[in-house]
Design an enzyme around this catalytic site. Structure first.
Site, PDB file in Angstrom:
ATOM      1  N   ASP A  78       0.822  -1.212   0.000  1.00 23.30           N
ATOM      2  CA  ASP A  78       0.000   0.000   0.000  1.00 23.30           C
ATOM      3  C   ASP A  78       0.853   1.258   0.000  1.00 23.30           C
ATOM      4  O   ASP A  78       2.021   1.236   0.403  1.00 23.30           O
ATOM      5  CB  ASP A  78      -0.948   0.025   1.205  1.00 23.30           C
ATOM      6  CG  ASP A  78      -0.213   0.069   2.539  1.00 23.30           C
ATOM      7  OD1 ASP A  78       0.739  -0.725   2.714  1.00 23.30           O
ATOM      8  OD2 ASP A  78      -0.578   0.885   3.408  1.00 23.30           O
ATOM      9  N   GLU A 145       0.213  -1.196   5.611  1.00 22.97           N
ATOM     10  CA  GLU A 145       1.286  -0.787   6.527  1.00 22.97           C
ATOM     11  C   GLU A 145       1.130   0.666   6.931  1.00 22.97           C
ATOM     12  O   GLU A 145       1.403   1.038   8.083  1.00 22.97           O
ATOM     13  CB  GLU A 145       2.640  -0.999   5.835  1.00 22.97           C
ATOM     14  CG  GLU A 145       3.860  -0.790   6.726  1.00 22.97           C
ATOM     15  CD  GLU A 145       4.383   0.641   6.720  1.00 22.97           C
ATOM     16  OE1 GLU A 145       5.294   0.947   7.525  1.00 22.97           O
ATOM     17  OE2 GLU A 145       3.894   1.455   5.915  1.00 22.97           O
TER      18      GLU A 145
END
Length: 486
Positions: A78, A145
Site C-alpha cells: 500500500d 502498513e
C-alpha cells in the site's frame, strides 16, 4: 513507449511502472494483492494469500544454494495517496502518471508510492530471473502498513522458515536501520451541537506547507496545517465574534498536513464593518507565520475569501469553545528526544486528519515512541483532554517498537558488501518512523532484521521522487548480499 523503458535496472523499473498503474492506496489493496498472486502463478512459484490480502511467495535456492538458510525479503503493497489541489485523480480507480526528471522518477502532482512499491519491484525482478544466485527466498508482501501495520499484525508467519529479513522500506541509501519506534492511531471525537444563524461566510485556509512523513520528518519544525488553523481561529476570536460552520484538514494520520481550511460566519449587520479588521488580522497572522517558518516552510500562506451569505448551521457557543480549546491545547509534534542516541526523536504525535461533521468533531493522531510507556503516556494525555471535553478516544493499529540487537550477522554482512561495492562506510541508525520489523521480530523467534532502501525524497507528499541511480546501486547491493548468503 513506457516512461521507465530506458531506466536501469530495466526489470526493476518495469515492475515498478506496472505497480504504479494499479490503484493501491491503503485500504484499497485487493487489485495489487491479486497482481502479486498472478505474478507467482505466471512464474510457477508457490504462493499464499490470506483473507486480508497479505501475500507470501516462495522460490527455491539457485544451484549451489539449495541448502542455504532462507532469506525473507519484505515490503508493503500500500501507498499514501496525496495530491496537489489542482490535480484531478481518483486514487480508488486510477493509476499514477509517471515522468522522469533528471535522476528522479516522479508522479504528476501526486505521491509516487516508492514507499513501498520499490520493494515489490526489486522482489519480482529477483524472482523472475533464474540467473541470479540466491538462497531460498521467502517474499513477504503486506497490506495496510501505512495505516497502522494492520497486515503485518494480522499475518500468520508460521509457514516461514527464514530467520534473516531484508525489509526494503527505508528511504535513504547507505543507511541501515536496526531499530524503530512503535506506534498507534488515536481517534479523538467530541460531540458538538449546532444552531441556525444567518450572515456572510468567509473561508480561511492555511496552505503552502511542505508536509512530510510524520515519523521521518516530524523533527524538522515544519508547520502542521491543522495546528496553525487552530491558532488562526483562536487569534481571530479575540477581536472578531464569528460562528464556525466547517473545519477540515489533512488526509492521513501519518502525513503532516500541508493545509487546513475552515468556514466562519460573520453577522450580516456587522460583517461590512468587520471585513477590514478581518483582512488586517489575516495579513498580520500571515506575516507572523512567514517569519516563524521562514526556513522550514517559506511558502506558508493564509487565505481568507468571502464564500457566500445566507442561513446556515454553525457550532453553538459551547461547542465552538470546546473545539478551539482542543485545537489549542492538544499535544503535538516532538515530545521527547532520545537520551541513548543523539539526534533521534523518541516520542512524537501528529494530528493528521481533522473533520467537523454535523454532530461530531474528530481528530486522528499518529502516536510514535521507541519507549512503550511513553507511547501510552502521550495517548493517556490525549484521552484525558478528550474526555474532559465530553468526548471519547478510540485507539487502533497499536504496533511494537523494533529493539536494537547488539549482534547481527546479517547487518555485518550487509555493511561489508556495501563497503566493498561503494568504498564508503554505511551508517547504522535507528529511526523514529515505524517499520514492520518490530512485528515480525515478535512473531519469529531469533529473527535478524535490517531495513534499507534507495533514496526516496519527500515521501507522503506530492513532491515525492525516487532516485534512479540510487535504485540501481541498491539493486547491486541486494544481489551481492544474496550471492554471499550461502
Amino acid at each position: 513507449m513506457s516512461v521507465c523503458e530506458q531506466l536501469e535496472p530495466k526489470r526493476v523499473f518495469a515492475y515498478f511502472e506496472d505497480i504504479c498503474k494499479i490503484p493501491h492506496g491503503s485500504g484499497n489493496t485487493k487489485a495489487i494483492s491479486d497482481y502479486c498472486v498472478s505474478f507467482a502463478k505466471k512464474h510457477g512459484l508457490k504462493w499464499s494469500q490470506d483473507e486480508g490480502g497479505n501475500v507470501i511467495i516462495w522460490k527455491e535456492g539457485s544451484e549451489g544454494y539449495e541448502n542455504a538458510e532462507p532469506v525473507i525479503i519484505q515490503g508493503h503493497m500500500d501507498m499514501v495517496c496525496e495530491k496537489e489541489n489542482h490535480v484531478e485523480i481518483d486514487f480508488e480507480k486510477e493509476g499514477l502518471r509517471l515522468y522522469v526528471d533528471g535522476d528522479f522518477l516522479k508522479a504528476e502532482g501526486t505521491t509516487l508510492g516508492g514507499d513501498d512499491g520499490i520493494a515489490l519491484a526489486y522482489a519480482f525482478a529477483i524472482l523472475e530471473d533464474d540467473a541470479i544466485p540466491h538462497p531460498p527466498l521467502e517474499i513477504v508482501i503486506t497490506v495496510d502498513e501505512e495505516i497502522g501495520m494492520l497486515g503485518a499484525e494480522a499475518m500468520d508467519l508460521s509457514m516461514l522458515k527464514g530467520k534473516k529479513l531484508l525489509n526494503i522500506d527505508s528511504d535513504e541509501e547507505g543507511i541501515f536501520l536496526t531499530s524503530c519506534a512503535g506506534g498507534l492511531q488515536a481517534d479523538c471525537q467530541l460531540p458538538v451541537s449546532r444552531l441556525q444563524s444567518e450572515g456572510i461566510c468567509y473561508e480561511i485556509k492555511v496552505t503552502g506547507l511542505k508536509g512530510g512523513h510524520s515519523g521521518g520528518e516530524i523533527h524538522k519544525e515544519r508547520g502542521n496545517g491543522i495546528v496553525l488553523l487552530g491558532r488562526v481561529l483562536e487569534r481571530l476570536r479575540e477581536t472578531i465574534p464569528f460562528g464556525l460552520e466547517i473545519l477540515q484538514g489533512g488526509l492521513k494520520d501519518n502525513a503532516i498536513p500541508r493545509e487546513a481550511a475552515g468556514r466562519i460566519l460573520l453577522d450580516a449587520e456587522t460583517a461590512k464593518e468587520r471585513e477590514q479588521e478581518l483582512s488586517a488580522q489575516i495579513a498580520s497572522l500571515s506575516e507572523e507565520l512567514k517569519k516563524e517558518y521562514r526556513n522550514s516552510d517559506p511558502e506558508i500562506t493564509i487565505v481568507c475569501e468571502r464564500s457566500g451569505e445566507g442561513k446556515t448551521e454553525i457550532l453553538d457557543p459551547s461547542s465552538l469553545i470546546r473545539v478551539l480549546f482542543f485545537l489549542r491545547t492538544m499535544p503535538w509534534g516532538v515530545q521527547h528526544m532520545s537520551t541513548d542516541m543523539e539526534g533521534l526523536v523518541e516520542t512524537s504525535l501528529n494530528p493528521g486528519i481533522m473533520k467537523l461533521e454535523q454532530e461530531v468533531f474528530s481528530m486522528c493522531f499518529s502516536v510514535r515512541s521507541s519507549v512503550t510507556s511513553r507511547k501510552y503516556e502521550v495517548t493517556d494525555r490525549l484521552a484525558f483532554l478528550t474526555e474532559f471535553l465530553g468526548g471519547e478516544i478510540v485507539v487502533s493499529g497499536d504496533y511494537p517498537a523494533w529493539e536494537y540487537k547488539a549482534e547481527s550477522p546479517m547487518r555485518e554482512l550487509m555493511a561489508e558488501v556495501y563497503r566493498e561495492l561503494f568504498q564508503k562506510e554505511p551508517k547504522i541508525q535507528a529511526i523514529h518512523a515505524g517499520l514492520e520489523c518490530g512485528i515480525f521480530s515478535g512473531k519469529i523467534e531469533g529473527l535478524d532484521c535490517i531495513s534499507f532502501g534507495p533514496d526516496n525524497f519527500d515521501i507522503h507528499t506530492p513532491k515525492e521522487r525516487l532516485s534512479i541511480s540510487s535504485t540501481e546501486r541498491v539493486w547491486k547491493l541486494i544481489l551481492e548480499f544474496l550471492k554471499r548468503s550461502r
